[in-house]
Scaffold this motif. Sequence first.
Motif, PDB file in Angstrom:
ATOM      1  N   SER A 313       0.826  -1.217   0.000  1.00  0.00           N
ATOM      2  CA  SER A 313       0.000   0.000   0.000  1.00  0.00           C
ATOM      3  C   SER A 313       0.852   1.255   0.000  1.00  0.00           C
ATOM      4  N   LYS A 314       2.089   1.160   0.480  1.00  0.00           N
ATOM      5  CA  LYS A 314       2.995   2.312   0.512  1.00  0.00           C
ATOM      6  C   LYS A 314       3.935   2.347  -0.687  1.00  0.00           C
ATOM      7  N   GLY A 315       3.688   1.489  -1.670  1.00  0.00           N
ATOM      8  CA  GLY A 315       4.509   1.509  -2.872  1.00  0.00           C
ATOM      9  C   GLY A 315       5.893   0.940  -2.696  1.00  0.00           C
ATOM     10  N   LEU A 316       6.065   0.050  -1.708  1.00  0.00           N
ATOM     11  CA  LEU A 316       7.403  -0.470  -1.411  1.00  0.00           C
ATOM     12  C   LEU A 316       7.765  -1.721  -2.198  1.00  0.00           C
ATOM     13  N   PHE A 317       6.863  -2.167  -3.094  1.00  0.00           N
ATOM     14  CA  PHE A 317       7.165  -3.341  -3.908  1.00  0.00           C
ATOM     15  C   PHE A 317       7.593  -2.968  -5.321  1.00  0.00           C
ATOM     16  N   LYS A 318       8.112  -1.764  -5.477  1.00  0.00           N
ATOM     17  CA  LYS A 318       8.783  -1.348  -6.716  1.00  0.00           C
ATOM     18  C   LYS A 318       7.984  -1.640  -7.991  1.00  0.00           C
ATOM     19  N   GLY A 319       6.819  -1.034  -8.097  1.00  0.00           N
ATOM     20  CA  GLY A 319       6.043  -1.126  -9.332  1.00  0.00           C
ATOM     21  C   GLY A 319       5.185  -2.361  -9.465  1.00  0.00           C
ATOM     22  N   ALA A 320       5.079  -3.182  -8.419  1.00  0.00           N
ATOM     23  CA  ALA A 320       4.254  -4.390  -8.484  1.00  0.00           C
ATOM     24  C   ALA A 320       2.775  -4.028  -8.592  1.00  0.00           C
ATOM     25  N   SER A 321       2.009  -4.887  -9.258  1.00  0.00           N
ATOM     26  CA  SER A 321       0.584  -4.621  -9.445  1.00  0.00           C
ATOM     27  C   SER A 321      -0.272  -5.153  -8.301  1.00  0.00           C
ATOM     28  N   SER A 322       0.307  -6.017  -7.445  1.00  0.00           N
ATOM     29  CA  SER A 322      -0.439  -6.530  -6.296  1.00  0.00           C
ATOM     30  C   SER A 322       0.539  -6.952  -5.215  1.00  0.00           C
ATOM     31  N   ALA A 323      -0.008  -7.165  -4.020  1.00  0.00           N
ATOM     32  CA  ALA A 323       0.826  -7.605  -2.898  1.00  0.00           C
ATOM     33  C   ALA A 323       1.337  -9.020  -3.103  1.00  0.00           C
ATOM     34  N   ASP A 324       0.734  -9.772  -4.038  1.00  0.00           N
ATOM     35  CA  ASP A 324       1.163 -11.143  -4.306  1.00  0.00           C
ATOM     36  C   ASP A 324       2.436 -11.218  -5.146  1.00  0.00           C
ATOM     37  N   ALA A 325       2.919 -10.081  -5.609  1.00  0.00           N
ATOM     38  CA  ALA A 325       4.074 -10.081  -6.512  1.00  0.00           C
ATOM     39  C   ALA A 325       5.326 -10.669  -5.877  1.00  0.00           C
ATOM     40  N   VAL A 326       5.471 -10.491  -4.562  1.00  0.00           N
ATOM     41  CA  VAL A 326       6.634 -11.030  -3.851  1.00  0.00           C
ATOM     42  C   VAL A 326       6.197 -12.255  -3.070  1.00  0.00           C
ATOM     43  N   GLY A 327       6.731 -13.415  -3.414  1.00  0.00           N
ATOM     44  CA  GLY A 327       6.358 -14.643  -2.746  1.00  0.00           C
ATOM     45  C   GLY A 327       7.127 -14.843  -1.445  1.00  0.00           C
ATOM     46  N   ILE A 328       6.426 -15.340  -0.419  1.00  0.00           N
ATOM     47  CA  ILE A 328       7.037 -15.620   0.880  1.00  0.00           C
ATOM     48  C   ILE A 328       6.751 -17.081   1.222  1.00  0.00           C
ATOM     49  N   ALA A 329       7.788 -17.845   1.507  1.00  0.00           N
ATOM     50  CA  ALA A 329       7.638 -19.261   1.825  1.00  0.00           C
ATOM     51  C   ALA A 329       7.781 -19.492   3.325  1.00  0.00           C
ATOM     52  N   PHE A 330       6.974 -20.433   3.836  1.00  0.00           N
ATOM     53  CA  PHE A 330       6.959 -20.769   5.259  1.00  0.00           C
ATOM     54  C   PHE A 330       7.197 -22.265   5.436  1.00  0.00           C
ATOM     55  N   PRO A 331       7.554 -22.677   6.639  1.00  0.00           N
ATOM     56  CA  PRO A 331       7.725 -24.111   6.893  1.00  0.00           C
ATOM     57  C   PRO A 331       6.471 -24.904   6.536  1.00  0.00           C
ATOM     58  N   GLY A 332       6.680 -26.124   6.068  1.00  0.00           N
ATOM     59  CA  GLY A 332       5.546 -26.968   5.712  1.00  0.00           C
ATOM     60  C   GLY A 332       5.053 -26.759   4.299  1.00  0.00           C
ATOM     61  N   GLY A 333       5.804 -26.014   3.491  1.00  0.00           N
ATOM     62  CA  GLY A 333       5.433 -25.814   2.100  1.00  0.00           C
ATOM     63  C   GLY A 333       4.377 -24.761   1.857  1.00  0.00           C
ATOM     64  N   LYS A 334       4.028 -24.002   2.877  1.00  0.00           N
ATOM     65  CA  LYS A 334       3.027 -22.946   2.709  1.00  0.00           C
ATOM     66  C   LYS A 334       3.663 -21.712   2.088  1.00  0.00           C
ATOM     67  N   THR A 335       2.909 -21.056   1.210  1.00  0.00           N
ATOM     68  CA  THR A 335       3.425 -19.881   0.498  1.00  0.00           C
ATOM     69  C   THR A 335       2.403 -18.765   0.513  1.00  0.00           C
ATOM     70  N   LEU A 336       2.880 -17.563   0.708  1.00  0.00           N
ATOM     71  CA  LEU A 336       2.056 -16.359   0.628  1.00  0.00           C
ATOM     72  C   LEU A 336       2.498 -15.608  -0.612  1.00  0.00           C
ATOM     73  N   GLY A 337       1.556 -15.280  -1.501  1.00  0.00           N
ATOM     74  CA  GLY A 337       1.932 -14.593  -2.735  1.00  0.00           C
ATOM     75  C   GLY A 337       2.282 -15.574  -3.838  1.00  0.00           C
ATOM     76  N   ASP A 338       2.964 -15.084  -4.856  1.00  0.00           N
ATOM     77  CA  ASP A 338       3.282 -15.863  -6.051  1.00  0.00           C
ATOM     78  C   ASP A 338       4.293 -16.965  -5.735  1.00  0.00           C
ATOM     79  N   PRO A 339       3.892 -18.246  -5.822  1.00  0.00           N
ATOM     80  CA  PRO A 339       4.826 -19.333  -5.514  1.00  0.00           C
ATOM     81  C   PRO A 339       5.960 -19.451  -6.529  1.00  0.00           C
ATOM     82  N   GLN A 340       5.800 -18.819  -7.683  1.00  0.00           N
ATOM     83  CA  GLN A 340       6.850 -18.844  -8.704  1.00  0.00           C
ATOM     84  C   GLN A 340       7.855 -17.711  -8.522  1.00  0.00           C
ATOM     85  N   ARG A 341       7.566 -16.828  -7.585  1.00  0.00           N
ATOM     86  CA  ARG A 341       8.460 -15.681  -7.374  1.00  0.00           C
ATOM     87  C   ARG A 341       8.791 -15.525  -5.884  1.00  0.00           C
ATOM     88  N   VAL A 342       9.118 -16.623  -5.238  1.00  0.00           N
ATOM     89  CA  VAL A 342       9.459 -16.594  -3.822  1.00  0.00           C
ATOM     90  C   VAL A 342      10.862 -16.030  -3.641  1.00  0.00           C
TER      91      VAL A 342
END
Length: 359
Positions: A313-342
């Motif tokens: 919301s503060k424009g910190l993802f450098k031109g991304a169109s959604s918050a899903d643009a940056v993928g975050i991986a967690f233990p157990g194979g869970k992913t937040l955002g784009d799993p192809q761009r973790v």
Amino acid sequence: MVRLIDKVGKVAMLASALLLASCSQTPDRGAQRTDFNIGWSIYAGWMPWPYAQQAGIVKKWADKYGIKINVVQVNDYVESINQYTAGKFDGVTVTNMDALTIPAAGGKDSSAIIVGDYSNGNDGILLRGADQMRAIKGQQVYLVELSVSHYLLARGLETAGLKPTDVKAVNTSDADIVGAFGSPQAKAVVAWNPQLSVMKNQPGVAQVFSSAQIPGEILDLMVVDTATLKANPNLGKALTGIWYETVSLMQRQDAQGRAARAAMAKLAGSTPESFESQLSTTHLYTDPKAAVSATSNPALIKTMTQVRNFSFSKGLFKGASSADAVGIAFPGGKTLGDPQRVTLRFDESFMKLAADGKL
């Protein structure tokens, strides 16, 4: 908290260009190596690292795994992250939000291998001449922009029924913030310890909001370049061994423990009394089992959802169109955002080795 979006875009494009230029000259991060550089900056929860180097604990664990680890201080916190992102460091001490919005958002694949603590009052909002959060309305607020101080300010404004547009941010480095708040026109500041404790003790200054009101949301991590870690898992093992040996020592209430904390205070430029106070507002994960549990808990996904949505919301993802643009991986194979761009991974495996006594 006002930051013009067009200004963010220009800064982000410049930063991206510099990053691409600098990274093109760095060695292959996927290569096997024996010499590594870890960056740190002054903060109560990160003082175990320079103390460990001073006390020989870094060398002990590095020798065990046949490597060399250089623990390097950077006076400016954001600069330490920028240098890590540009490839100067193999790892860096950083918060969860800043790991996401600087290296990860810039495309640098990073792994958080140690969840060291969460801020439980170590970050705060101070006002001069007022003791209620609502009095911040209309003020210039001195803070390190694009850092967790931004996030803390937003959460504090929410509690007072205020909007980001009700204040104006003044970007100030953590190295300069105490001096800046000392000027007559400065009435509001957001900072972390040890600078926070210094300013809080000034006459007429009151703390109106702190991270103790949002426990578990501001995490302090050791983040390592993922490709480097995969090629050199002994680096992760050594760093984890260093951390838990050192925090175990600093928790002791005997003469050795007190001496360790006094040495950390000196390295931080604080008195032993001030450092002990800062530790009281730092929830250290001294037990690796507790750190593994916190990293594997679904609550971490909720926290990172809040953090990434705020960051986008503060424009910190450098031109991304959604918050899903940056993928975050967690233990157990869970992913937040784009799993192809973790590009940010919470990796509990090294902490688990410590918990199981297998380092």
